[in-house]
Design a protein around this motif. Structure first.
Motif, PDB file in Angstrom:
ATOM      1  N   GLY A 191       0.800  -1.224   0.000  1.00 15.86           N
ATOM      2  CA  GLY A 191       0.000   0.000   0.000  1.00 15.86           C
ATOM      3  C   GLY A 191       0.834   1.276   0.000  1.00 15.86           C
ATOM      4  N   GLN A 192       2.070   1.219   0.506  1.00 13.83           N
ATOM      5  CA  GLN A 192       2.938   2.396   0.521  1.00 13.83           C
ATOM      6  C   GLN A 192       3.266   2.886  -0.892  1.00 13.83           C
ATOM      7  N   PHE A 193       3.114   2.029  -1.874  1.00 15.53           N
ATOM      8  CA  PHE A 193       3.500   2.354  -3.246  1.00 15.53           C
ATOM      9  C   PHE A 193       2.319   2.805  -4.104  1.00 15.53           C
ATOM     10  N   SER A 194       1.118   2.838  -3.547  1.00 10.27           N
ATOM     11  CA  SER A 194      -0.079   3.111  -4.349  1.00 10.27           C
ATOM     12  C   SER A 194      -0.120   4.520  -4.939  1.00 10.27           C
ATOM     13  N   GLU A 195       0.487   5.492  -4.299  1.00  8.89           N
ATOM     14  CA  GLU A 195       0.458   6.876  -4.787  1.00  8.89           C
ATOM     15  C   GLU A 195       1.727   7.295  -5.523  1.00  8.89           C
ATOM     16  N   ILE A 196       2.677   6.387  -5.667  1.00  3.75           N
ATOM     17  CA  ILE A 196       3.957   6.692  -6.311  1.00  3.75           C
ATOM     18  C   ILE A 196       3.770   6.746  -7.824  1.00  3.75           C
ATOM     19  N   LYS A 197       4.375   7.742  -8.453  1.00  5.27           N
ATOM     20  CA  LYS A 197       4.416   7.832  -9.914  1.00  5.27           C
ATOM     21  C   LYS A 197       5.743   7.219 -10.361  1.00  5.27           C
ATOM     22  N   PHE A 198       5.675   6.057 -10.996  1.00  9.29           N
ATOM     23  CA  PHE A 198       6.874   5.326 -11.409  1.00  9.29           C
ATOM     24  C   PHE A 198       7.324   5.749 -12.791  1.00  9.29           C
ATOM     25  N   PRO A 199       8.632   5.685 -13.076  1.00  5.35           N
ATOM     26  CA  PRO A 199       9.735   5.315 -12.181  1.00  5.35           C
ATOM     27  C   PRO A 199       9.993   6.411 -11.161  1.00  5.35           C
ATOM     28  N   ALA A 200      10.539   6.013 -10.003  1.00  7.74           N
ATOM     29  CA  ALA A 200      10.805   6.965  -8.921  1.00  7.74           C
ATOM     30  C   ALA A 200      12.033   6.522  -8.138  1.00  7.74           C
ATOM     31  N   VAL A 201      12.850   7.469  -7.728  1.00  6.54           N
ATOM     32  CA  VAL A 201      13.981   7.175  -6.848  1.00  6.54           C
ATOM     33  C   VAL A 201      13.435   7.170  -5.429  1.00  6.54           C
ATOM     34  N   LEU A 202      13.540   6.011  -4.777  1.00  8.91           N
ATOM     35  CA  LEU A 202      12.988   5.836  -3.439  1.00  8.91           C
ATOM     36  C   LEU A 202      14.047   5.279  -2.497  1.00  8.91           C
ATOM     37  N   ASP A 203      13.927   5.646  -1.232  1.00  7.38           N
ATOM     38  CA  ASP A 203      14.805   5.120  -0.193  1.00  7.38           C
ATOM     39  C   ASP A 203      14.091   3.920   0.429  1.00  7.38           C
ATOM     40  N   LEU A 204      14.551   2.714   0.112  1.00  8.11           N
ATOM     41  CA  LEU A 204      13.890   1.492   0.542  1.00  8.11           C
ATOM     42  C   LEU A 204      14.479   0.966   1.845  1.00  8.11           C
ATOM     43  N   ASP A 205      13.614   0.403   2.668  1.00 10.87           N
ATOM     44  CA  ASP A 205      14.028  -0.276   3.895  1.00 10.87           C
ATOM     45  C   ASP A 205      14.201  -1.751   3.550  1.00 10.87           C
ATOM     46  N   VAL A 206      15.455  -2.168   3.388  1.00 10.18           N
ATOM     47  CA  VAL A 206      15.766  -3.547   3.009  1.00 10.18           C
ATOM     48  C   VAL A 206      16.405  -4.248   4.201  1.00 10.18           C
ATOM     49  N   GLN A 207      15.854  -5.400   4.557  1.00 13.61           N
ATOM     50  CA  GLN A 207      16.300  -6.167   5.720  1.00 13.61           C
ATOM     51  C   GLN A 207      16.493  -7.634   5.324  1.00 13.61           C
ATOM     52  N   PRO A 208      17.231  -8.405   6.130  1.00 11.39           N
ATOM     53  CA  PRO A 208      17.277  -9.854   5.882  1.00 11.39           C
ATOM     54  C   PRO A 208      15.873 -10.441   6.001  1.00 11.39           C
ATOM     55  N   ASN A 209      15.548 -11.363   5.117  1.00 14.65           N
ATOM     56  CA  ASN A 209      14.245 -12.019   5.140  1.00 14.65           C
ATOM     57  C   ASN A 209      14.228 -13.012   6.308  1.00 14.65           C
ATOM     58  N   PRO A 210      13.348 -12.830   7.289  1.00 14.70           N
ATOM     59  CA  PRO A 210      13.360 -13.716   8.450  1.00 14.70           C
ATOM     60  C   PRO A 210      13.018 -15.170   8.129  1.00 14.70           C
ATOM     61  N   THR A 211      12.345 -15.407   6.999  1.00 15.97           N
ATOM     62  CA  THR A 211      12.021 -16.789   6.625  1.00 15.97           C
ATOM     63  C   THR A 211      13.114 -17.440   5.787  1.00 15.97           C
ATOM     64  N   ASN A 212      14.072 -16.632   5.297  1.00 13.73           N
ATOM     65  CA  ASN A 212      15.206 -17.155   4.523  1.00 13.73           C
ATOM     66  C   ASN A 212      16.342 -16.148   4.648  1.00 13.73           C
ATOM     67  N   LEU A 213      17.226 -16.342   5.598  1.00 12.37           N
ATOM     68  CA  LEU A 213      18.276 -15.368   5.898  1.00 12.37           C
ATOM     69  C   LEU A 213      19.310 -15.224   4.787  1.00 12.37           C
ATOM     70  N   ARG A 214      19.247 -16.062   3.759  1.00 15.44           N
ATOM     71  CA  ARG A 214      20.145 -15.909   2.606  1.00 15.44           C
ATOM     72  C   ARG A 214      19.616 -14.884   1.602  1.00 15.44           C
ATOM     73  N   ARG A 215      18.388 -14.381   1.837  1.00 14.31           N
ATOM     74  CA  ARG A 215      17.760 -13.419   0.932  1.00 14.31           C
ATOM     75  C   ARG A 215      17.356 -12.174   1.701  1.00 14.31           C
ATOM     76  N   ASN A 216      17.185 -11.087   0.980  1.00 12.95           N
ATOM     77  CA  ASN A 216      16.693  -9.842   1.571  1.00 12.95           C
ATOM     78  C   ASN A 216      15.242  -9.633   1.184  1.00 12.95           C
ATOM     79  N   ILE A 217      14.573  -8.752   1.932  1.00 21.54           N
ATOM     80  CA  ILE A 217      13.196  -8.395   1.644  1.00 21.54           C
ATOM     81  C   ILE A 217      13.031  -6.904   1.886  1.00 21.54           C
ATOM     82  N   CYS A 218      12.263  -6.242   1.023  1.00 29.70           N
ATOM     83  CA  CYS A 218      11.961  -4.831   1.201  1.00 29.70           C
ATOM     84  C   CYS A 218      10.791  -4.719   2.162  1.00 29.70           C
ATOM     85  N   GLN A 219      10.987  -3.966   3.254  1.00 34.66           N
ATOM     86  CA  GLN A 219       9.944  -3.779   4.251  1.00 34.66           C
ATOM     87  C   GLN A 219       9.084  -2.551   3.941  1.00 34.66           C
ATOM     88  N   GLY A 220       9.492  -1.740   2.953  1.00 32.46           N
ATOM     89  CA  GLY A 220       8.738  -0.555   2.580  1.00 32.46           C
ATOM     90  C   GLY A 220       9.646   0.608   2.259  1.00 32.46           C
TER      91      GLY A 220
END
Length: 95
Positions: free
Chosen positions: A63-92
């Motif tokens: 839902g955080q992306f619903s008002e974004i006009k793409f393409p857009a330069v965004l500051d993403l919150d990227v964290q280790p994926n808790p279900t697979n620590l070998r991968r990352n996941i964007c939290q928003g």
């Protein structure tokens, strides 16, 4: 992490690749990264512009992306994926 975001997508349905129907629900963010030249014994990559990359996206953040006009330069919150620590996941999007 600031990146050029091209879009977000949520895909759900039933896969029959394994022969047995299996439900899936995936949320992904697509972004561009500058082309990185590679010169090795077995491979050469040259070019200009951007390459497309995908990253898992927390469905709760869609839902955080619903008002974004793409393409857009965004500051993403990227964290280790808790279900697979070998991968990352964007939290928003970071505020």
């Amino acid at each position: 992490m600031k990146v050029l975001v091209l879009g977000v997508v949520r895909m759900s349905g039933t896969s029959t690749k394994s022969g047995t129907p299996k439900p899936y629900d995936m949320t992904r963010i697509t972004y561009g990264v500058p082309v990185s030249p590679v010169h090795s014994e077995n491979r050469t990559v040259t070019g200009a512009g951007y390459e497309v990359q995908d990253l898992d996206l927390d469905p709760a953040a869609l839902g955080q992306f619903s008002e974004i006009k793409f393409p857009a330069v965004l500051d993403l919150d990227v964290q280790p994926n808790p279900t697979n620590l070998r991968r990352n996941i964007c939290q928003g999007i970071r505020a």
